[in-house]
Each structure stands twice: as structure tokens, then as C-alpha cells.
Write a protein that holds these residues in place. Structure first.
Motif, mmCIF file in Angstrom:
data_model
loop_
_atom_site.group_PDB
_atom_site.id
_atom_site.type_symbol
_atom_site.label_atom_id
_atom_site.label_comp_id
_atom_site.label_asym_id
_atom_site.label_seq_id
_atom_site.Cartn_x
_atom_site.Cartn_y
_atom_site.Cartn_z
ATOM 1 N N VAL A 25 17.851 32.981 48.041
ATOM 2 C CA VAL A 25 19.156 33.028 48.413
ATOM 3 C C VAL A 25 19.784 34.333 47.637
ATOM 4 O O VAL A 25 19.571 34.215 46.440
ATOM 5 C CB VAL A 25 20.049 32.009 48.241
ATOM 6 C CG1 VAL A 25 21.442 32.379 48.522
ATOM 7 C CG2 VAL A 25 19.624 30.951 49.116
ATOM 8 N N VAL A 26 20.219 35.480 47.891
ATOM 9 C CA VAL A 26 20.645 36.507 47.236
ATOM 10 C C VAL A 26 21.974 36.394 46.924
ATOM 11 O O VAL A 26 23.183 35.968 47.685
ATOM 12 C CB VAL A 26 20.472 37.887 48.163
ATOM 13 C CG1 VAL A 26 21.234 38.996 47.247
ATOM 14 C CG2 VAL A 26 19.164 37.981 48.446
ATOM 15 N N ARG A 27 22.126 36.594 45.399
ATOM 16 C CA ARG A 27 23.679 36.214 44.817
ATOM 17 C C ARG A 27 24.084 37.719 44.501
ATOM 18 O O ARG A 27 23.386 38.558 44.097
ATOM 19 C CB ARG A 27 23.548 35.491 43.625
ATOM 20 C CG ARG A 27 24.906 35.220 42.930
ATOM 21 C CD ARG A 27 24.939 34.543 41.678
ATOM 22 N NE ARG A 27 26.112 34.161 41.233
ATOM 23 C CZ ARG A 27 26.475 33.668 40.003
ATOM 24 N NH1 ARG A 27 25.711 33.366 39.133
ATOM 25 N NH2 ARG A 27 27.752 33.749 39.520
ATOM 26 N N THR A 28 25.146 38.041 45.073
ATOM 27 C CA THR A 28 25.646 39.413 44.707
ATOM 28 C C THR A 28 26.922 39.363 43.584
ATOM 29 O O THR A 28 27.595 38.571 43.523
ATOM 30 C CB THR A 28 26.285 39.882 46.074
ATOM 31 O OG1 THR A 28 27.501 39.063 46.342
ATOM 32 C CG2 THR A 28 25.365 40.214 46.927
ATOM 33 N N LEU A 29 26.885 40.401 42.764
ATOM 34 C CA LEU A 29 27.706 40.716 41.798
ATOM 35 C C LEU A 29 28.373 41.920 41.876
ATOM 36 O O LEU A 29 27.927 42.968 42.331
ATOM 37 C CB LEU A 29 27.007 40.624 40.405
ATOM 38 C CG LEU A 29 26.178 39.545 40.063
ATOM 39 C CD1 LEU A 29 25.251 39.614 38.684
ATOM 40 C CD2 LEU A 29 26.692 38.149 39.867
ATOM 41 N N GLN A 30 29.684 42.082 41.396
ATOM 42 C CA GLN A 30 30.454 43.217 41.662
ATOM 43 C C GLN A 30 30.478 44.133 40.364
ATOM 44 O O GLN A 30 30.354 43.442 39.194
ATOM 45 C CB GLN A 30 31.935 43.000 41.712
ATOM 46 C CG GLN A 30 32.138 41.984 42.942
ATOM 47 C CD GLN A 30 31.681 42.392 44.222
ATOM 48 O OE1 GLN A 30 32.112 43.760 44.479
ATOM 49 N NE2 GLN A 30 31.174 41.781 45.060
ATOM 50 N N VAL A 31 30.149 45.383 40.690
ATOM 51 C CA VAL A 31 30.145 46.341 39.269
ATOM 52 C C VAL A 31 30.814 47.467 39.809
ATOM 53 O O VAL A 31 30.891 48.040 40.899
ATOM 54 C CB VAL A 31 28.562 46.607 39.046
ATOM 55 C CG1 VAL A 31 27.831 47.139 40.331
ATOM 56 C CG2 VAL A 31 28.631 47.482 37.626
ATOM 57 N N SER A 32 31.652 48.162 38.883
ATOM 58 C CA SER A 32 32.672 49.280 39.071
ATOM 59 C C SER A 32 31.756 50.515 39.131
ATOM 60 O O SER A 32 32.133 51.605 38.252
ATOM 61 C CB SER A 32 33.781 49.377 38.408
ATOM 62 O OG SER A 32 33.427 49.410 37.055
ATOM 63 N N ASP A 45 28.080 39.551 33.542
ATOM 64 C CA ASP A 45 27.642 38.096 33.219
ATOM 65 C C ASP A 45 27.211 37.463 34.396
ATOM 66 O O ASP A 45 28.125 37.444 35.404
ATOM 67 C CB ASP A 45 28.828 37.096 32.451
ATOM 68 C CG ASP A 45 28.403 35.906 32.066
ATOM 69 O OD1 ASP A 45 28.243 35.029 33.003
ATOM 70 O OD2 ASP A 45 27.817 35.757 31.110
ATOM 71 N N VAL A 46 26.102 37.147 34.655
ATOM 72 C CA VAL A 46 25.349 36.583 36.172
ATOM 73 C C VAL A 46 26.116 35.253 36.489
ATOM 74 O O VAL A 46 26.574 34.870 37.677
ATOM 75 C CB VAL A 46 23.880 36.334 36.016
ATOM 76 C CG1 VAL A 46 23.659 35.761 37.394
ATOM 77 C CG2 VAL A 46 23.311 37.868 35.759
ATOM 78 N N ALA A 47 26.483 34.477 35.323
ATOM 79 C CA ALA A 47 27.067 33.076 35.922
ATOM 80 C C ALA A 47 28.386 33.255 36.278
ATOM 81 O O ALA A 47 28.727 32.626 37.140
ATOM 82 C CB ALA A 47 26.785 32.275 34.693
ATOM 83 N N THR A 48 29.159 34.128 35.589
ATOM 84 C CA THR A 48 30.652 34.122 35.907
ATOM 85 C C THR A 48 30.923 35.581 36.813
ATOM 86 O O THR A 48 32.115 35.476 37.273
ATOM 87 C CB THR A 48 31.565 34.230 34.657
ATOM 88 O OG1 THR A 48 31.038 35.486 34.055
ATOM 89 C CG2 THR A 48 31.112 32.943 33.805
ATOM 90 N N ASN A 49 30.092 36.171 36.970
ATOM 91 C CA ASN A 49 30.465 37.482 37.842
ATOM 92 C C ASN A 49 31.397 38.362 37.294
ATOM 93 O O ASN A 49 32.393 38.687 37.764
ATOM 94 C CB ASN A 49 30.517 37.290 39.311
ATOM 95 C CG ASN A 49 30.629 38.573 40.197
ATOM 96 O OD1 ASN A 49 30.072 39.565 39.831
ATOM 97 N ND2 ASN A 49 31.286 38.407 41.336
#
Length: 606
Positions: A355-362, A392-396
Motif C-alpha cells: 500500500v503506497v503512502r503519500t507525503l506532501q513536500v513543497s 517525518d513519515v509518521a506525521t507527514n
């Protein structure tokens, strides 16, 4: 002693002025005058005959002591040229030369030859009877030779060239006439289709002409076959008013451009144990030694991450939401982070259905590092000063880290094997350098850069020795890695790369195995391969070294590969050691391969 006439070269402008002024000869009994032996000229010819020539005798009476000026002009429908000579003091021979009858269609051609004789060089004072105008009629009729046949020594040209060739390919055909022609064999050529650059002809004899068909340079064309045709009108005259029997002739052209470069001389090719075409492209790749798998990200046929198990040869696909830009495998080899534009994807490589988890990055991610402690560090794609983006992967949660002096865009980074620091190689700055970031702090903190300022080139990329003691830079210079600043980023020797007459070679990809004490790397000619016009053969060296003392053991060529009978240059993109170091894996690309499902290859080396 009287002179007959004095030659004066009159410019066309002057002759035009005579007509405007309407000059005529002066009067008076002592005025000189002129006459000709014929008041009209009429000739006829058949196309088989030579060009007619007629001579008109001009006589002058009452020549003045100072001589006279003579000018001869004509219209040029059937007349090709007029000229004159003076055999005596009071006479001139006017030669009228006609076009070869074979050069003209059958018909009647009318001209007027104008003879002007004057006392002065500007012809302001004509003599009596000047100017004389002689009507000329030239009749062309009949046929040249009904049996004259046109032929060519071939009706098809088949030509093959390699993309590596820079020369202009040329094929020749000889066109013949069954009868000798007065002016030789004239050929008018037109071409259609692709691949043909130009068509020219050269007369060889009264019965033969060579036609040269020049094709576009292979480097300017894509790999493939280019069909065309050349139409040849074969005539007895340059205007092609009279064509030979059998004309026009048609020449079919088949021009094939392949991608089969010549293997590099003097180098032994890599020893290939197996080769498999990858059904996708490869944007970036890393190796998970924990899983003995090549982890790749692709943009085609759709954005995805691929896990290729080298033990079984099977490959799993994980769909991604956006086109990937980079991939980083965690230190334990069980997770991967994928960079995108304004996005980071986290993938569990061990899951049967990840399952792909996505994180936001500016930032548009150029490179990234998954550090094993729950954070992803992303470096922006740009050509200006930037900040480090830590998520931070856990909190995005994203934190921007301002490194001392900033981070310049398009930076490459590697995690130290200890996992406590990040080393980054800048790009686009002169001199280039390597700097260190401390990951034990929150947020990460900039420590320092190397003590050098251009003494040792870094070339914008780096790799680690498996035990973390050595940093290999893309220019071949190596640096020590240490937790003590005085011993960190200190020059520690050099990997000998190939050389050339300009900027030498640089490293594209590198892998080191402590178990077999070996460094394997792909090198490229930096002057050629980083230019706007990358050559066909690039990234074609695989070098091996023993990793204790950096002695080079071999340089192997990555040779062309034949697919379906067509050769394609092969360039190395990534090299990896297996977990036990016994196997080396090469990801290569076949340059110019039209089938994207065969463009990228996974090669097992012996």
C-alpha cells in the motif's frame, strides 16, 4: 595606312542609350557607309544535325583614317551567339551561331541581328546605313532518332547505414543512350519519399551520364527504413525538350538506418550470463541487499515502482500516483521512498500487495534519502539556492532546513552506512564540493563541507564503501569518512578512470562489495556524454577495482546488442553487487530501440 575598324567593348547600358537617342549615321558625300552580302538569313536543321553557323560579310566604304567602331547584337530565340572578326581593313565577318537543333522543340524561331557602325565609341554618330537589321529565321523540324533508347544500369538502390556514421551516403546509377548524342546524355531528376537529400548528374561520355543520389546523414534520422523514388527524364538537350524512347526512368530507393555501432577496439566485452528485457523504462534504481532485489521506478508505460527479485527473476509492480523522479531504499532494504513533483511515496517492499503512502513536500524532488529513522530528506530540482526538505513519515510533517550557505539545486545525497549523517554533492557550482549534515539532531543540522576548494573534483555525485570508511566521488577521487571532523572528507586516493584529450571520464554508477573486496563502476566520457549532442556510444565502460588499495583490475566494454537483426548501442545506467557479492547486475539501455518494451535491459554478469 587606313584602319578598317577599331574594336570598342560597349556596355549594355550604352547600347540601350543608343536606342533611346535614335542615333543615325551622318550625311554627306564623303560619309562612310556599310553594306552586307545578305539582307536576310534563313536556316533549317533536324535534331540530329549539328548547330548551324552562318557568316555575313560586312563591307565598309569610304573608311576614315581614324577607323570606325563596330557593335553586333541579336535577339536570342534561335540564335545562341553572334561575334565578328576583321579579315581586312574594310571588311568584317559576322558569325551567327544557332542553338543545337536537338536542344529546341520543333518550330520556327525568329530573331533580328543588329549591326551598328559608328565614328565614335559611344555610337553618337552612325555611318550611312547603320544600324543594319538582318531578319533571321531558324526552322527546326523532324526527329532525332526514333531508335535512341534510354536505359539505366539498375532500377533499385538498397542502402544501409549506421546511426554512428557521420558521412553522407551516396548511391550512383549510370544512365545510357543507345545512340551517341551531340551534347551527351542530359538527365533531369526529381525525387519523392523520405531520406533523399539531393540528386546530381555528371556526364561521362556522349552515351552515358552518372546520376548520384545523396541521402540524409544517418545521424539526422531515426532508426528505421526510408523508401523513396527518383524519376529520371533522359533527354538530348539540357532543357529536356526532347526525351529519348523509354524516358522517364524510375529508380526505387530503400534506405535503412540502423543503430549498430562498432564495438570499442582494444577492450574485452562484458561477460554476460543472462539478459532480460524490462517491460518498462528505468528513471532511477537502487539495490536491496536484504531482499536481493533491484528496486526501480519507471514513468512508462505508467508511473510505477518495480521490485525485481534477482533470485527468482520475478518482478512485482506497485502503481504510483505521479511520475517518479528518484528512489531511495532504506538502510534495512525493506522500504523505499519515491520522489515526485510535490510528493513523496513510501512503499513497503516486503508486502505481498504494498500500500503506497503519500507525503506532501513543497518541492519538485530531484533526489531523496530515506534515513531509516522515520524521515525522508528531499533535495529540490532547481538551479538556485534551496533548503533541505525533511519529512517525518509518521506525521507527514515537513521541516525546511537551512544549511550554512544554502543547498544548491540538483544536489545528490547519500546516507552514511552508520545512518547518523547525510553527505551531499552539489551540482552547478564551481568548484564543486561535498558537505555533511548531522541527522542525530531534530531538525537535521548542517556540519561542514570538505576542506578543499577545487583541489579535488567531486563531479556532483558520490557513493559509499559498504563499511562507510570511504566516499567515492564521480570524478574518481576518494575521501575518508569519519565522525571526527579532522579526519572527515580528507583525500584518500583515486580510482583510475579512462582518459581522453579533453576532460576525461567520470563515474555514472558505482557499487562496492566488502565480501569480495571489489568496486564495480560504469564510466562515461564527460566531454562527449554531457554535451548537447550526446554521441551514440556513451556510458560503455564497466571498470573493476580491488577496493582496499583502489587498483584497477579491468576495463570492459558494454558492447552493442542485436535485436531482430538490428544492432543497438548499449549504455550502462546502473551497476549493483548481489548481497553476497558473487553476482553483478547491470541495468542498460539500448539506444534508439523503437520498442520501449525492449529498450531497458537487466543483465546478469559472470
Amino acid at each position: 595606312m587606313k584602319r578598317l575598324m577599331r574594336l570598342m567593348s560597349w556596355w549594355l547600358l550604352a547600347l540601350a542609350a543608343f536606342a533611346v537617342l535614335g542615333c543615325s549615321g551622318g550625311g554627306g558625300e564623303s560619309d562612310p557607309s556599310i553594306s552586307v552580302d545578305r539582307s536576310t538569313v534563313s536556316v533549317s536543321a533536324t535534331p540530329a544535325e549539328a548547330a548551324p553557323v552562318v557568316t555575313v560579310l560586312l563591307s565598309a566604304q569610304d573608311m576614315p583614317a581614324e577607323g570606325l567602331y563596330l557593335s553586333v547584337d541579336s535577339t536570342y530565340n534561335g540564335v545562341q551567339s553572334v561575334s565578328w572578326t576583321s579579315p581586312s581593313e574594310d571588311r568584317a565577318l559576322i558569325e551567327i551561331r544557332f542553338f543545337a537543333p536537338g536542344q529546341l522543340p520543333n518550330g520556327v524561331y525568329r530573331d533580328t541581328v543588329t549591326i551598328s557602325v559608328c565614328r565614335d565609341g559611344y555610337c553618337a554618330r552612325h555611318v550611312n546605313n547603320s544600324p543594319l537589321r538582318i531578319p533571321v529565321t531558324y526552322t527546326v523540324s523532324g526527329s532525332y532518332n526514333a531508335d535512341a533508347q534510354a536505359s539505366a544500369d539498375r532500377t533499385q538502390v538498397v542502402l544501409t547505414a549506421s546511426k554512428q556514421d557521420a558521412v553522407l551516403p551516396v548511391a550512383s546509377v549510370v544512365v545510357s543512350s543507345s545512340e551517341a548524342l551531340p551534347g551527351g546524355v542530359y538527365v533531369q531528376a526529381t525525387s519523392s519519399g523520405q531520406g533523399i537529400a539531393s540528386v546530381t548528374s555528371t556526364s561521362l561520355s556522349p552515351t552515358q551520364t552518372r546520376v548520384d543520389v545523396s541521402f540524409l546523414t544517418p545521424q539526422s534520422l531515426d532508426v528505421g527504413r526510408y523508401d523513396g523514388s527518383v524519376t529520371l527524364r533522359v533527354c538530348i538537350d539540357s532543357s529536356c525538350n526532347r526525351a529519348l524512347v523509354g524516358s522517364p526512368l524510375t529508380l526505387a530507393t530503400q534506405y535503412t538506418v540502423n543503430n549498430e555501432p562498432i564495438p570499442e577496439p582494444g577492450l574485452t566485452p562484458i561477460d554476460v550470463a543472462s539478459r532480460a528485457a524490462l517491460p518498462h523504462d528505468v528513471v532511477d534504481a537502487e539495490y536491496s541487499r536484504a531482499l536481493d532485489s533491484v528496486v526501480m521506478v519507471a514513468s512508462w508505460p505508467s508511473p510505477a515502482l518495480y521490485i525485481h527479485d534477482t533470485r527468482t527473476g520475478t518482478e512485482r509492480r506497485v502503481a504510483l500516483a505521479k511520475v517518479p523522479t528518484a528512489v531511495s531504499v532504506s538502510p534495512d532494504g525493506r522500504q523505499a521512498a519515491v520522489g515526485h513533483d510535490a510528493l513523496v511515496s513510501i512503499v513497503d517492499l516486503t508486502a505481498a500487495s504494498p500500500v503506497v503512502r503519500t507525503l506532501q513536500v513543497s518541492a519538485n524532488v530531484y533526489d531523496l534519502v530515506l534515513d531509516g529513522s522515520g524521515r525522508v530528506h528531499a533535495f529540490p530540482r532547481s538551479s538556485q539556492w534551496e533548503q533541505l526538505h525533511t519529512i517525518d513519515v509518521a506525521t507527514n510533517t515537513e521541516t525546511l532546513v537551512q544549511a550554512l550557505g544554502g543547498i544548491y539545486g540538483n544536489t545528490r545525497a547519500r546516507l552514511s552506512p552508520s545512518g547518523t549523517s547525510l553527505y551531499m554533492a552539489n551540482s552547478g557550482l564551481s568548484p564543486d564540493d561535498i558537505a555533511k549534515i548531522d541527522l542525530t539532531t531534530s531538525p537535521p543540522s548542517y556540519l561542514y563541507d570538505s576542506p578543499y576548494h577545487g583541489e579535488y573534483a567531486m563531479c556532483s555525485n558520490l557513493w559509499f564503501k559498504e563499511d562507510g570508511s570511504t566516499i567515492y566521488t564521480a570524478c574518481g577521487n576518494t575521501l575518508r569518512s569519519s565522525s571526527v571532523k579532522a579526519n572527515d572528507l580528507i583525500y584518500a586516493g583515486r580510482l583510475a578512470l579512462s582518459s581522453d584529450s579533453t576532460y576525461g571520464y567520470r563515474i555514472v554508477s558505482l557499487s562496492q562489495s566488502s565480501l569480495v573486496k571489489e568496486v564495480a563502476l560504469i564510466e562515461m566520457n564527460s566531454a562527449q556524454c554531457l554535451s548537447a549532442y550526446e554521441p551514440l556510444s556513451c556510458k560503455t565502460h564497466l571498470n573493476l577495482y580491488e577496493s582496499d588499495f583502489l587498483n584497477r583490475s579491468s576495463v570492459r566494454s558494454i558492447p552493442p546488442v542485436s535485436v531482430g537483426g538490428v544492432g543497438y548501442a548499449q549504455e550502462g545506467r546502473f551497476v549493483f553487487h548481489s548481497a553476497d557479492g558473487s553476482v553483478k547486475w547491470l541495468i542498460s539501455r539500448l539506444v534508439g530501440m523503437p520498442d520501449p518494451a525492449s529498450e531497458y535491459q537487466l543483465v546478469r554478469l559472470r
